[in-house]
Scaffold this active site. Structure first.
Site, PDB file in Angstrom:
ATOM      1  CB  SER A 151     -50.383 -10.497  97.771  1.00  0.00           C
ATOM      2  OG  SER A 151     -50.068  -9.838  96.552  1.00  0.00           O
ATOM      3  CE1 TYR A 164     -54.217 -13.258  95.719  1.00  0.00           C
ATOM      4  CE2 TYR A 164     -53.110 -11.247  95.001  1.00  0.00           C
ATOM      5  CZ  TYR A 164     -53.069 -12.494  95.591  1.00  0.00           C
ATOM      6  OH  TYR A 164     -51.872 -12.976  96.067  1.00  0.00           O
ATOM      7  CE  LYS A 168     -53.386 -13.420  99.122  1.00  0.00           C
ATOM      8  NZ  LYS A 168     -53.100 -14.557 100.030  1.00  0.00           N
TER       9      LYS A 168
END
Length: 268
Positions: A151, A164, A168
């Site tokens: 991402s 998150y 990532k």
């Protein structure tokens, strides 16, 4: 798949995956569903996984993906998933680590359990699946290709996604580390996805259906799942036989800087 210069010939055309076996984690919806359909359309046999079997499975070219239930956050379940996939398809040429995601959460108050689950899904799970996949690929002629779906948050974190973003960013570093260790037979690459228009994400982009969001992307639109699927096909094909440890940006050029967005004069 691997670095053998004869691989393109062995595959027929560069995007012909006839006779190849592909595993897509999280392949029952959204981006993963489109990735699975793209490989099926290119001639591959495909297994998708999820925690529960969906009402409809990806299908293309007159064939349908096979489903194996698995929670890839569990290392034993991930290993069994790879074993069952190789057993069903006779080999494993491509792994797409697509399962991931996270709801928004305030870093100041989020629970340790939430953080652990986000890291488990977005960083540890890809490793849990890649490790047994590598063992299969190292022992077969032609090796294999692993593609990790990352991402833009790894490069440009936004408020509400601290755990998150960290996971990532770790996935990108993991990709590069595994590429070093598992070459030359197994290639490991990363795709940085930007804003992707999916049914699950539609509510995030506002009541205008994402029109305003699209205005800050140089390409003038958000990605659709097929954009990511196309990059997966490239990274798994003979066209990329010398590409490993790479990060392919599928984000439409990123986003215009905030200063530009707020000061530019709209054109008629």
């Amino acid at each position: 798949m691997g670095t053998d210069t004869a691989m393109g010939t062995a595959m027929g055309t560069a995007m012909d995956f006839t006779g190849r076996a592909v595993l897509v984690t999280g392949g029952t919806r959204g981006i993963g569903f489109a990735i699975a359909e793209a490989f099926l359309a290119a001639g591959a046999e495909v297994v998708v996984c999820g925690r529960a079997e969906p009402a409809a499975l990806p299908g293309a070219g007159g064939r349908t993906a096979r489903f194996v239930a698995a929670d890839v956050r569990d290392a034993a379940a991930a290993a069994e998933l790879v074993e069952r996939t190789a057993g069903l398809l006779g080999r494993l040429d491509v792994l797409v680590n697509n399962a991931g995601g996270s709801p928004s959460a305030d870093a100041a108050t989020v629970s340790p359990r939430f953080v652990a689950r986000v890291v488990d899904l977005n960083l540890l799970a890809p490793f849990h699946v890649a490790q047994p996949a590598n063992r299969v690929m190292q022992d077969q002629e032609g090796g294999g290709s692993i593609v990790n779906i990352g991402s833009v948050a790894a490069h440009d974190p936004q408020p509400g996604i601290a755990a998150y973003s960290a996971a990532k960013a770790g996935l990108l570093a993991l990709t590069r580390a595994l590429a070093l260790e598992w070459s030359p037979k197994v290639r490991v690459n990363h795709i940085t996805t930007g804003l992707v228009r999916t049914e699950a994400a539609a509510q995030v982009y506002g009541e205008d259906g994402g029109a305003a969001v699209a205005g800050v992307i140089p390409m003038g639109r958000m990605a659709v799942p097929a954009d990511v699927a196309g990059a997966c096909l490239y990274l798994a094909s003979g066209l990329s036989s010398y590409v490993t440890g790479a990060d392919i940006a599928v984000h439409g050029g990123g986003e215009f800087p905030a200063r530009y967005v707020v000061t530019r004069t709209p054109t008629a």
